[in-house]
Design a protein around this motif. Sequence first.
Motif, PDB file in Angstrom:
ATOM      1  N   THR A 278       0.807  -1.222   0.000  1.00 20.00           N
ATOM      2  CA  THR A 278       0.000   0.000   0.000  1.00 20.00           C
ATOM      3  C   THR A 278       0.841   1.274   0.000  1.00 20.00           C
ATOM      4  O   THR A 278       0.551   2.210  -0.742  1.00 20.00           O
ATOM      5  CB  THR A 278      -0.931   0.016   1.226  1.00 20.00           C
ATOM      6  N   GLN A 279       1.877   1.338   0.827  1.00 20.17           N
ATOM      7  CA  GLN A 279       2.673   2.560   0.920  1.00 20.17           C
ATOM      8  C   GLN A 279       3.450   2.837  -0.361  1.00 20.17           C
ATOM      9  O   GLN A 279       3.657   3.992  -0.737  1.00 20.17           O
ATOM     10  CB  GLN A 279       3.638   2.469   2.106  1.00 20.17           C
ATOM     11  N   ALA A 280       3.863   1.783  -1.027  1.00 15.67           N
ATOM     12  CA  ALA A 280       4.641   1.939  -2.257  1.00 15.67           C
ATOM     13  C   ALA A 280       3.762   1.983  -3.500  1.00 15.67           C
ATOM     14  O   ALA A 280       4.264   2.268  -4.598  1.00 15.67           O
ATOM     15  CB  ALA A 280       5.634   0.795  -2.377  1.00 15.67           C
ATOM     16  N   ASN A 281       2.446   1.711  -3.346  1.00 15.26           N
ATOM     17  CA  ASN A 281       1.547   1.625  -4.497  1.00 15.26           C
ATOM     18  C   ASN A 281       2.075   0.657  -5.550  1.00 15.26           C
ATOM     19  O   ASN A 281       2.134   0.962  -6.735  1.00 15.26           O
ATOM     20  CB  ASN A 281       1.310   3.002  -5.129  1.00 15.26           C
ATOM     21  N   LEU A 282       2.462  -0.523  -5.073  1.00 16.63           N
ATOM     22  CA  LEU A 282       3.014  -1.535  -5.966  1.00 16.63           C
ATOM     23  C   LEU A 282       2.200  -2.819  -5.893  1.00 16.63           C
ATOM     24  O   LEU A 282       1.821  -3.277  -4.813  1.00 16.63           O
ATOM     25  CB  LEU A 282       4.459  -1.865  -5.588  1.00 16.63           C
TER      26      LEU A 282
ATOM     27  N   HIS B  29       1.085  -5.015   7.017  1.00 13.20           N
ATOM     28  CA  HIS B  29      -0.037  -4.079   7.064  1.00 13.20           C
ATOM     29  C   HIS B  29       0.407  -2.638   6.872  1.00 13.20           C
ATOM     30  O   HIS B  29      -0.385  -1.787   6.447  1.00 13.20           O
ATOM     31  CB  HIS B  29      -0.790  -4.245   8.386  1.00 13.20           C
ATOM     32  N   ALA B  30       1.665  -2.361   7.166  1.00 11.13           N
ATOM     33  CA  ALA B  30       2.194  -1.017   6.928  1.00 11.13           C
ATOM     34  C   ALA B  30       2.464  -0.773   5.449  1.00 11.13           C
ATOM     35  O   ALA B  30       2.600   0.375   5.019  1.00 11.13           O
ATOM     36  CB  ALA B  30       3.470  -0.809   7.732  1.00 11.13           C
ATOM     37  N   GLY B  31       2.539  -1.847   4.665  1.00  7.31           N
ATOM     38  CA  GLY B  31       2.768  -1.721   3.233  1.00  7.31           C
ATOM     39  C   GLY B  31       4.202  -1.425   2.862  1.00  7.31           C
ATOM     40  O   GLY B  31       4.484  -0.987   1.750  1.00  7.31           O
ATOM     41  N   ASP B  32       5.132  -1.688   3.786  1.00  9.60           N
ATOM     42  CA  ASP B  32       6.548  -1.398   3.552  1.00  9.60           C
ATOM     43  C   ASP B  32       7.398  -2.622   3.278  1.00  9.60           C
ATOM     44  O   ASP B  32       8.454  -2.521   2.663  1.00  9.60           O
ATOM     45  CB  ASP B  32       7.138  -0.667   4.762  1.00  9.60           C
ATOM     46  N   ARG B  33       6.964  -3.806   3.779  1.00 10.25           N
ATOM     47  CA  ARG B  33       7.772  -5.012   3.644  1.00 10.25           C
ATOM     48  C   ARG B  33       6.992  -6.102   2.912  1.00 10.25           C
ATOM     49  O   ARG B  33       5.774  -6.206   3.031  1.00 10.25           O
ATOM     50  CB  ARG B  33       8.205  -5.524   5.014  1.00 10.25           C
ATOM     51  N   LEU B  34       7.754  -6.912   2.189  1.00  3.75           N
ATOM     52  CA  LEU B  34       7.176  -8.018   1.451  1.00  3.75           C
ATOM     53  C   LEU B  34       7.858  -9.299   1.889  1.00  3.75           C
ATOM     54  O   LEU B  34       9.092  -9.393   1.884  1.00  3.75           O
ATOM     55  CB  LEU B  34       7.378  -7.816  -0.053  1.00  3.75           C
ATOM     56  N   ALA B  35       7.068 -10.291   2.299  1.00  5.40           N
ATOM     57  CA  ALA B  35       7.602 -11.607   2.642  1.00  5.40           C
ATOM     58  C   ALA B  35       7.480 -12.512   1.426  1.00  5.40           C
ATOM     59  O   ALA B  35       6.466 -12.507   0.727  1.00  5.40           O
ATOM     60  CB  ALA B  35       6.848 -12.205   3.826  1.00  5.40           C
ATOM     61  N   VAL B  36       8.524 -13.289   1.176  1.00  4.00           N
ATOM     62  CA  VAL B  36       8.559 -14.178   0.018  1.00  4.00           C
ATOM     63  C   VAL B  36       9.057 -15.551   0.448  1.00  4.00           C
ATOM     64  O   VAL B  36      10.097 -15.658   1.117  1.00  4.00           O
ATOM     65  CB  VAL B  36       9.506 -13.643  -1.082  1.00  4.00           C
TER      66      VAL B  36
ATOM     67  N   PRO C  96      -1.388  -8.967  12.874  1.00  4.45           N
ATOM     68  CA  PRO C  96      -1.938  -7.611  12.771  1.00  4.45           C
ATOM     69  C   PRO C  96      -0.985  -6.507  13.207  1.00  4.45           C
ATOM     70  O   PRO C  96      -1.048  -5.389  12.690  1.00  4.45           O
ATOM     71  CB  PRO C  96      -3.172  -7.677  13.686  1.00  4.45           C
ATOM     72  N   ASP C  97      -0.071  -6.795  14.142  1.00  7.22           N
ATOM     73  CA  ASP C  97       0.885  -5.773  14.578  1.00  7.22           C
ATOM     74  C   ASP C  97       2.193  -5.822  13.783  1.00  7.22           C
ATOM     75  O   ASP C  97       3.133  -5.078  14.075  1.00  7.22           O
ATOM     76  CB  ASP C  97       1.172  -5.898  16.073  1.00  7.22           C
ATOM     77  N   ASP C  98       2.265  -6.710  12.785  1.00 10.17           N
ATOM     78  CA  ASP C  98       3.433  -6.845  11.900  1.00 10.17           C
ATOM     79  C   ASP C  98       4.701  -7.272  12.632  1.00 10.17           C
ATOM     80  O   ASP C  98       5.809  -7.113  12.114  1.00 10.17           O
ATOM     81  CB  ASP C  98       3.700  -5.546  11.128  1.00 10.17           C
ATOM     82  N   ARG C  99       4.572  -7.849  13.809  1.00 15.66           N
ATOM     83  CA  ARG C  99       5.748  -8.300  14.550  1.00 15.66           C
ATOM     84  C   ARG C  99       6.082  -9.755  14.284  1.00 15.66           C
ATOM     85  O   ARG C  99       7.161 -10.222  14.634  1.00 15.66           O
ATOM     86  CB  ARG C  99       5.529  -8.096  16.058  1.00 15.66           C
ATOM     87  N   GLU C 100       5.143 -10.455  13.665  1.00 14.85           N
ATOM     88  CA  GLU C 100       5.317 -11.893  13.456  1.00 14.85           C
ATOM     89  C   GLU C 100       4.852 -12.256  12.058  1.00 14.85           C
ATOM     90  O   GLU C 100       3.952 -11.623  11.491  1.00 14.85           O
ATOM     91  CB  GLU C 100       4.504 -12.656  14.508  1.00 14.85           C
TER      92      GLU C 100
END
Length: 236
Positions: free
Chosen positions: A37-41, A78-85, A119-123
Amino acid sequence: MLSADEAGVIVISDLTEGRVLGKHETIPGLTSLAYMTQANLVVAGYENGRVMAFAYPGLEPVKQLDLGSGVVALASDHAGDRLAVSTDDQAVRLLDRTLSEIQRLDLPSATALELSFSPDDRELASGAWYKLFYWDLATGRLRVQQTEHWGAVTSIDYHPDGQRLISLGRHTDANLRLVTADAGKVLRRLQGHRLCGAAVRISPDGRYVASGSDDESIRFYDLRKPYRPQRVGNNW
Protein backbone atom coordinates in the motif's frame (compact mmCIF):
# COMPACT_ATOMS: atom_id res chain seq x y z
CA MET A 1 -10.29 -6.06 -6.11
CA LEU A 2 -6.91 -7.29 -7.29
CA SER A 3 -6.77 -10.73 -8.90
CA ALA A 4 -4.60 -12.82 -11.21
CA ASP A 5 -4.50 -16.17 -12.97
CA GLU A 6 -1.79 -18.76 -13.58
CA ALA A 7 -1.38 -17.49 -17.14
CA GLY A 8 0.01 -14.25 -15.72
CA VAL A 9 -2.95 -11.91 -16.31
CA ILE A 10 -3.43 -9.34 -13.52
CA VAL A 11 -6.83 -7.62 -13.23
CA ILE A 12 -8.07 -4.68 -11.16
CA SER A 13 -11.85 -4.63 -10.74
CA ASP A 14 -14.33 -2.11 -9.34
CA LEU A 15 -16.63 -4.14 -7.09
CA THR A 16 -19.20 -1.36 -6.78
CA GLU A 17 -19.72 -0.93 -10.49
CA GLY A 18 -18.80 -4.47 -11.47
CA ARG A 19 -16.33 -3.53 -14.16
CA VAL A 20 -12.66 -4.03 -14.97
CA LEU A 21 -10.51 -0.98 -14.30
CA GLY A 22 -7.21 -2.37 -15.50
CA LYS A 23 -5.72 -5.50 -17.04
CA HIS A 24 -2.11 -6.42 -17.69
CA GLU A 25 -0.60 -9.57 -19.22
CA THR A 26 2.69 -10.63 -17.66
CA ILE A 27 4.31 -14.06 -18.05
CA PRO A 28 2.89 -17.56 -17.45
CA GLY A 29 3.43 -19.39 -14.18
CA LEU A 30 2.14 -16.73 -11.78
CA THR A 31 1.83 -18.29 -8.32
CA SER A 32 1.14 -15.42 -5.92
CA LEU A 33 0.14 -11.77 -5.72
CA ALA A 34 0.47 -8.99 -3.15
CA TYR A 35 -0.20 -5.25 -2.88
CA MET A 36 2.19 -2.92 -1.03
CA THR A 37 0.00 0.00 0.00
CA GLN A 38 2.67 2.56 0.92
CA ALA A 39 4.64 1.94 -2.26
CA ASN A 40 1.55 1.62 -4.50
CA LEU A 41 3.01 -1.53 -5.97
CA VAL A 42 1.40 -4.74 -7.17
CA VAL A 43 3.93 -7.56 -6.77
CA ALA A 44 3.70 -10.95 -8.49
CA GLY A 45 5.72 -14.13 -7.95
CA TYR A 46 6.34 -16.80 -10.57
CA GLU A 47 7.31 -20.46 -10.89
CA ASN A 48 10.58 -19.50 -12.59
CA GLY A 49 11.75 -17.61 -9.50
CA ARG A 50 10.98 -14.10 -10.68
CA VAL A 51 9.39 -11.41 -8.55
CA MET A 52 7.93 -8.55 -10.61
CA ALA A 53 6.62 -5.21 -9.35
CA PHE A 54 4.03 -3.08 -11.17
CA ALA A 55 2.85 0.45 -10.43
CA TYR A 56 -0.72 0.75 -9.17
CA PRO A 57 -3.17 1.43 -10.76
CA GLY A 58 -1.67 1.52 -14.26
CA LEU A 59 0.26 -1.76 -13.80
CA GLU A 60 3.35 -0.40 -15.56
CA PRO A 61 6.42 -2.61 -14.90
CA VAL A 62 8.70 -1.09 -12.26
CA LYS A 63 11.26 -3.70 -11.23
CA GLN A 64 11.98 -7.40 -11.20
CA LEU A 65 14.44 -9.77 -9.58
CA ASP A 66 15.30 -13.45 -9.87
CA LEU A 67 15.42 -15.45 -6.65
CA GLY A 68 16.74 -18.59 -8.34
CA SER A 69 13.93 -20.80 -7.03
CA GLY A 70 10.21 -20.88 -7.71
CA VAL A 71 8.13 -18.39 -5.75
CA VAL A 72 5.52 -20.14 -3.60
CA ALA A 73 3.94 -17.30 -1.62
CA LEU A 74 3.99 -13.53 -1.17
CA ALA A 75 2.56 -11.35 1.60
CA SER A 76 2.74 -7.63 2.32
CA ASP A 77 2.78 -6.34 5.89
CA HIS A 78 -0.04 -4.08 7.06
CA ALA A 79 2.19 -1.02 6.93
CA GLY A 80 2.77 -1.72 3.23
CA ASP A 81 6.55 -1.40 3.55
CA ARG A 82 7.77 -5.01 3.64
CA LEU A 83 7.18 -8.02 1.45
CA ALA A 84 7.60 -11.61 2.64
CA VAL A 85 8.56 -14.18 0.02
CA SER A 86 8.82 -17.96 0.29
CA THR A 87 10.45 -20.11 -2.39
CA ASP A 88 10.72 -23.77 -3.34
CA ASP A 89 14.17 -24.02 -1.76
CA GLN A 90 12.43 -23.39 1.62
CA ALA A 91 13.95 -19.92 2.00
CA VAL A 92 11.82 -17.11 3.47
CA ARG A 93 12.95 -13.53 2.85
CA LEU A 94 11.80 -10.03 3.71
CA LEU A 95 12.12 -7.42 0.95
CA ASP A 96 11.62 -3.67 1.10
CA ARG A 97 9.57 -1.55 -1.32
CA THR A 98 12.50 -1.52 -3.79
CA LEU A 99 12.50 -5.36 -3.72
CA SER A 100 15.88 -5.34 -1.97
CA GLU A 101 16.41 -8.08 0.61
CA ILE A 102 16.46 -6.73 4.15
CA GLN A 103 16.22 -9.94 6.18
CA ARG A 104 16.65 -13.70 5.70
CA LEU A 105 14.57 -15.62 8.23
CA ASP A 106 15.49 -18.90 9.90
CA LEU A 107 15.21 -21.75 7.42
CA PRO A 108 12.12 -23.92 8.10
CA SER A 109 12.06 -27.71 7.78
CA ALA A 110 9.58 -27.57 4.90
CA THR A 111 8.39 -25.12 2.24
CA ALA A 112 6.26 -22.25 3.55
CA LEU A 113 3.02 -22.61 1.58
CA GLU A 114 1.19 -19.39 2.49
CA LEU A 115 2.42 -16.36 4.44
CA SER A 116 0.52 -14.02 6.76
CA PHE A 117 1.72 -11.09 8.87
CA SER A 118 0.27 -10.71 12.34
CA PRO A 119 -1.94 -7.61 12.77
CA ASP A 120 0.89 -5.77 14.58
CA ASP A 121 3.43 -6.85 11.90
CA ARG A 122 5.75 -8.30 14.55
CA GLU A 123 5.32 -11.89 13.46
CA LEU A 124 5.08 -13.82 10.20
CA ALA A 125 3.17 -17.11 10.05
CA SER A 126 3.05 -19.82 7.43
CA GLY A 127 1.33 -23.09 6.75
CA ALA A 128 3.34 -26.19 5.77
CA TRP A 129 2.88 -29.96 5.70
CA TYR A 130 1.28 -30.86 9.08
CA LYS A 131 2.71 -27.74 10.77
CA LEU A 132 2.52 -24.01 11.26
CA PHE A 133 5.65 -21.86 11.26
CA TYR A 134 5.99 -18.55 13.12
CA TRP A 135 8.89 -16.12 12.78
CA ASP A 136 9.70 -13.34 15.24
CA LEU A 137 10.53 -10.52 12.83
CA ALA A 138 12.69 -8.70 15.36
CA THR A 139 15.13 -11.64 15.47
CA GLY A 140 14.20 -13.78 12.45
CA ARG A 141 13.91 -16.79 14.74
CA LEU A 142 11.50 -19.60 13.97
CA ARG A 143 9.13 -21.55 16.18
CA VAL A 144 7.19 -24.58 14.98
CA GLN A 145 3.65 -25.52 15.95
CA GLN A 146 2.20 -28.99 15.35
CA THR A 147 -1.38 -29.13 14.04
CA GLU A 148 -4.26 -31.60 13.75
CA HIS A 149 -4.07 -31.43 9.95
CA TRP A 150 -3.30 -34.65 8.09
CA GLY A 151 -1.64 -32.98 5.12
CA ALA A 152 -0.52 -29.65 3.74
CA VAL A 153 -1.76 -26.51 5.49
CA THR A 154 -2.13 -24.37 2.40
CA SER A 155 -4.09 -21.38 3.69
CA ILE A 156 -3.99 -19.41 6.95
CA ASP A 157 -5.19 -16.08 8.30
CA TYR A 158 -4.79 -14.20 11.57
CA HIS A 159 -7.81 -13.11 13.57
CA PRO A 160 -7.79 -9.28 13.95
CA ASP A 161 -6.96 -9.66 17.65
CA GLY A 162 -3.65 -11.29 16.70
CA GLN A 163 -4.15 -14.03 19.29
CA ARG A 164 -5.88 -16.54 17.05
CA LEU A 165 -5.23 -18.04 13.63
CA ILE A 166 -7.40 -20.05 11.22
CA SER A 167 -5.88 -22.81 9.09
CA LEU A 168 -7.22 -24.84 6.17
CA GLY A 169 -5.83 -28.15 4.97
CA ARG A 170 -5.32 -29.69 1.55
CA HIS A 171 -4.14 -33.07 0.22
CA THR A 172 -6.10 -35.65 2.29
CA ASP A 173 -7.32 -32.94 4.68
CA ALA A 174 -9.84 -30.17 4.00
CA ASN A 175 -10.47 -29.36 7.65
CA LEU A 176 -10.44 -25.96 9.35
CA ARG A 177 -8.94 -25.27 12.75
CA LEU A 178 -9.08 -22.09 14.81
CA VAL A 179 -6.08 -22.14 17.15
CA THR A 180 -4.24 -19.87 19.55
CA ALA A 181 -1.24 -18.32 17.84
CA ASP A 182 1.03 -18.68 20.85
CA ALA A 183 0.50 -22.33 21.77
CA GLY A 184 -1.60 -23.91 19.01
CA LYS A 185 -4.49 -24.78 21.31
CA VAL A 186 -7.50 -25.77 19.19
CA LEU A 187 -10.40 -23.42 19.90
CA ARG A 188 -12.76 -24.58 17.17
CA ARG A 189 -12.99 -27.40 14.67
CA LEU A 190 -15.10 -26.11 11.78
CA GLN A 191 -16.88 -28.40 9.35
CA GLY A 192 -14.44 -29.34 6.59
CA HIS A 193 -14.98 -29.35 2.85
CA ARG A 194 -15.56 -32.51 0.82
CA LEU A 195 -12.51 -31.86 -1.38
CA CYS A 196 -9.14 -30.14 -0.97
CA GLY A 197 -9.24 -26.77 0.77
CA ALA A 198 -8.16 -23.78 -1.33
CA ALA A 199 -8.33 -20.57 0.73
CA VAL A 200 -9.53 -19.28 4.10
CA ARG A 201 -9.95 -15.74 5.47
CA ILE A 202 -11.38 -14.08 8.58
CA SER A 203 -13.61 -11.03 8.14
CA PRO A 204 -12.17 -7.64 9.27
CA ASP A 205 -14.50 -7.57 12.29
CA GLY A 206 -13.34 -11.05 13.36
CA ARG A 207 -16.83 -12.53 13.30
CA TYR A 208 -16.87 -14.70 10.18
CA VAL A 209 -14.61 -17.26 8.56
CA ALA A 210 -14.93 -17.75 4.80
CA SER A 211 -13.38 -20.74 3.04
CA GLY A 212 -13.35 -22.18 -0.45
CA SER A 213 -12.27 -25.53 -1.86
CA ASP A 214 -11.98 -27.69 -4.96
CA ASP A 215 -15.56 -28.82 -4.35
CA GLU A 216 -16.54 -25.40 -5.81
CA SER A 217 -18.20 -24.25 -2.61
CA ILE A 218 -17.64 -21.17 -0.46
CA ARG A 219 -18.61 -21.56 3.18
CA PHE A 220 -19.20 -18.97 5.88
CA TYR A 221 -18.88 -19.71 9.58
CA ASP A 222 -20.13 -17.43 12.36
CA LEU A 223 -17.63 -17.46 15.23
CA ARG A 224 -20.17 -15.83 17.56
CA LYS A 225 -22.42 -18.87 17.49
CA PRO A 226 -21.96 -21.28 20.40
CA TYR A 227 -19.43 -24.01 19.73
CA ARG A 228 -21.03 -27.45 20.04
CA PRO A 229 -18.66 -30.24 18.95
CA GLN A 230 -20.34 -33.40 17.68
CA ARG A 231 -18.96 -36.90 17.78
CA VAL A 232 -19.01 -38.85 14.49
CA GLY A 233 -17.93 -42.46 14.94
CA ASN A 234 -14.64 -42.40 16.84
CA ASN A 235 -13.81 -38.86 15.74
CA TRP A 236 -14.86 -35.42 16.94
